[in-house]
Design an enzyme around this catalytic site. Sequence first.
Site, mmCIF file in Angstrom:
data_model
loop_
_atom_site.group_PDB
_atom_site.id
_atom_site.type_symbol
_atom_site.label_atom_id
_atom_site.label_comp_id
_atom_site.label_asym_id
_atom_site.label_seq_id
_atom_site.Cartn_x
_atom_site.Cartn_y
_atom_site.Cartn_z
ATOM 1 C CD GLU A 214 13.937 0.361 8.417
ATOM 2 O OE1 GLU A 214 14.523 1.355 8.895
ATOM 3 O OE2 GLU A 214 14.450 -0.773 8.399
ATOM 4 C CE LYS B 206 -1.856 2.485 3.278
ATOM 5 N NZ LYS B 206 -1.706 3.824 2.666
ATOM 6 C CB CYS C 7 12.956 8.756 8.255
ATOM 7 S SG CYS C 7 13.799 7.839 6.988
ATOM 8 C CD GLU D 275 10.332 11.978 12.013
ATOM 9 O OE1 GLU D 275 9.259 11.411 12.253
ATOM 10 O OE2 GLU D 275 11.228 11.478 11.334
HETATM 11 P P1 NAD Z 1 2.346 7.511 8.780
HETATM 12 O O1 NAD Z 1 2.857 6.584 9.794
HETATM 13 O O2 NAD Z 1 1.193 8.361 9.132
HETATM 14 O O3 NAD Z 1 1.943 6.746 7.462
HETATM 15 C C1 NAD Z 1 2.772 5.801 6.834
HETATM 16 C C2 NAD Z 1 1.924 4.810 6.106
HETATM 17 O O4 NAD Z 1 1.151 4.078 7.049
HETATM 18 C C3 NAD Z 1 0.919 5.411 5.126
HETATM 19 O O5 NAD Z 1 0.822 4.577 4.006
HETATM 20 C C4 NAD Z 1 -0.384 5.392 5.923
HETATM 21 O O6 NAD Z 1 -1.532 5.334 5.116
HETATM 22 C C5 NAD Z 1 -0.225 4.114 6.713
HETATM 23 N N1 NAD Z 1 -0.993 4.053 7.954
HETATM 24 C C6 NAD Z 1 -1.495 5.062 8.708
HETATM 25 N N2 NAD Z 1 -2.105 4.580 9.801
HETATM 26 C C7 NAD Z 1 -1.990 3.228 9.742
HETATM 27 C C8 NAD Z 1 -2.408 2.160 10.603
HETATM 28 N N3 NAD Z 1 -3.063 2.385 11.736
HETATM 29 N N4 NAD Z 1 -2.097 0.879 10.251
HETATM 30 C C9 NAD Z 1 -1.407 0.628 9.121
HETATM 31 N N5 NAD Z 1 -1.013 1.585 8.278
HETATM 32 C C10 NAD Z 1 -1.287 2.878 8.579
HETATM 33 O O7 NAD Z 1 3.595 8.364 8.372
HETATM 34 P P2 NAD Z 1 3.640 9.461 7.243
HETATM 35 O O8 NAD Z 1 3.101 10.737 7.784
HETATM 36 O O9 NAD Z 1 3.067 8.953 6.005
HETATM 37 O O10 NAD Z 1 5.231 9.561 7.029
HETATM 38 C C11 NAD Z 1 6.046 10.310 7.840
HETATM 39 C C12 NAD Z 1 6.732 9.436 8.863
HETATM 40 O O11 NAD Z 1 7.400 8.325 8.271
HETATM 41 C C13 NAD Z 1 7.817 10.165 9.608
HETATM 42 O O12 NAD Z 1 7.676 9.944 10.984
HETATM 43 C C14 NAD Z 1 9.115 9.542 9.103
HETATM 44 O O13 NAD Z 1 10.187 9.571 9.966
HETATM 45 C C15 NAD Z 1 8.712 8.180 8.801
HETATM 46 N N6 NAD Z 1 9.622 7.599 7.795
HETATM 47 C C16 NAD Z 1 10.563 6.703 8.199
HETATM 48 C C17 NAD Z 1 11.445 6.141 7.285
HETATM 49 C C18 NAD Z 1 12.474 5.144 7.708
HETATM 50 O O14 NAD Z 1 13.031 4.470 6.859
HETATM 51 N N7 NAD Z 1 12.766 5.011 8.973
HETATM 52 C C19 NAD Z 1 11.337 6.487 5.937
HETATM 53 C C20 NAD Z 1 10.375 7.410 5.555
HETATM 54 C C21 NAD Z 1 9.508 7.949 6.506
#
Ligand code: NAD
Length: 490
Positions: free
Chosen positions: A268, A194, A302, A399
């Site tokens: 991650e 997804k 991130c 963050e």
């Molecule tokens: P998010 O956690 O809100 O969303 C990430 C993904 O999870 C999206 O596809 C979202 O639709 C899905 N999601 C949301 N709620 C969910 C649930 N309850 N169950 C399953 N899936 C769910 O994060 P975001 O706002 O999209 O991205 C930003 C965050 O991602 C930042 O905190 C960043 O640090 C982190 N990030 C980490 C890495 C890494 O490799 N460590 C890489 C990129 C981003």
Amino acid sequence: MTSESSKLAFNDGWQYSPAPESTDHIVIDEQYGLFIDNEFVEPAEGQYFDTINPATEEFLASVALATDADVSRAVKAARKAKNGAWSKMKPADRGKYIYRIARILQERAREFSVIESLDGGKPIRESRDIDIPLSAAHFFYYAGWADKLDYAFPGRTSKPLGVVGQVIPWNFPLLMAAWKIAPALACGNTVVLKPAETTPLTAMKLAEVIRDAELPPGVVNFVTGAGDTGASIVNHPDVDKIAFTGSTEVGRIIQQSIAGTGKRYTLELGGKAANIIFADAAIDQAVEGIVNGIFFNQGHVCCAGSRLLVQESVADEVVSKLKDRMETLIVGDPLDKNTDIGAINSASQLQTIQSYLKIGEEEGAEMHQSSCVLPERGYWCRPTIFTGVSQSNRVVQEEIFGPVLAIQTFRTPEEGLEKANNTPYGLSGGVWTDKGSKIFQITKKVRAGVIWANTFNKFDPTSPFGGYKESGIGSEGGLHGLNAYVELVK
Ligand code: NAD
Ligand code: MN
């Protein structure tokens, strides 16, 4: 040069003329269904949602909103492929399919870059030079492992885990998909992925690539939707492993819902990396590193260098040079090849960033932003720094995921290290010094998964990426990344 004089020099002087990348060769359908069994299909409940261009707020396409029934259908397709064609195939043949994906991505790199920038707001220079070539590189790298797993795990026998559910964020849409799909396929798993709700389009294009590469139906499936769709994948009983990249908050929810199910998982999550600059560092180079670390991709990274720890004796010089450099950064049209900082990914992310700007000021920090003019429509944030912050400030601990840098000073290496390690995160870090011995001494003690020395934000498919503490569990990339997709039976 002081900040004031540089403003004059750069704002009254010549400007780059616009050099926007053409969109003539781009085909985006009005509507995308779910990609299951190598076909785009209607979602069970017939619902769709829009993805927009965050730089203009204009509609790009509508994509299917997958519900439980759709996720089940995708998992079923993946299970069938796992038990059928994909496991019966010789590993070398699996590798050939992954090479095909890599080559088609390379051929269509221009198109993918433009779509990535349109849908997510990142500068074309980054999608063109980083996201898309690195995505292809991941497929090339893992394709090579497909028939060499016995060498990856000497003396052991590896088995695929089965059907893998993958949920990814919006900051590196295609690259995150590549990080997840390539090793999963190389190890013989099948996938339901997804993409994030604001950036589904390069995943839809990758679906076309997978179809064109003639992978057996069901090996890779894409379902689109928001958090509920993600949760539906996580909670599906016939999924063997969850690979998630996103916020620590959602990572926690996922970990709780998986507990006791026997599903494998890798998470991650977030970061709050520090660039540590010693007085003996090459200062101009370090300033470029800071700029790259936090303003690259609007700080939607991130492993962004969102904190700066600078040795006291050079702090004034570094901050003044940084302010000068910030004035020259071009914020605007992501499709323009001159653009350094593109659009913030969504209205809600912009709101989050703005709330942190307020928090920083309320905490007593001094805020400085570049004086650039922002476009009228779309979501934008000027490059921003906070000085006079203390370790307990929220802008130091939390963050922000935007182009916002918190700056602190230190006197001794011990103090620098203490401050660098004092956050809940541990994903990455940077050390800047002229002394090789200091690099070894300090990098050993920074509690982070990835540490760069005299550079920042460098990635390669062969090197593992993952974090300590609240930054996650497990690693992706390199051999470590393979390990996360196999069961070692003997
Ligand atoms: P998010 O956690 O809100 O969303 C990430 C993904 O999870 C999206 O596809 C979202 O639709 C899905 N999601 C949301 N709620 C969910 C649930 N309850 N169950 C399953 N899936 C769910 O994060 P975001 O706002 O999209 O991205 C930003 C965050 O991602 C930042 O905190 C960043 O640090 C982190 N990030 C980490 C890495 C890494 O490799 N460590 C890489 C990129 C981003
Ligand atoms: Mn979008």
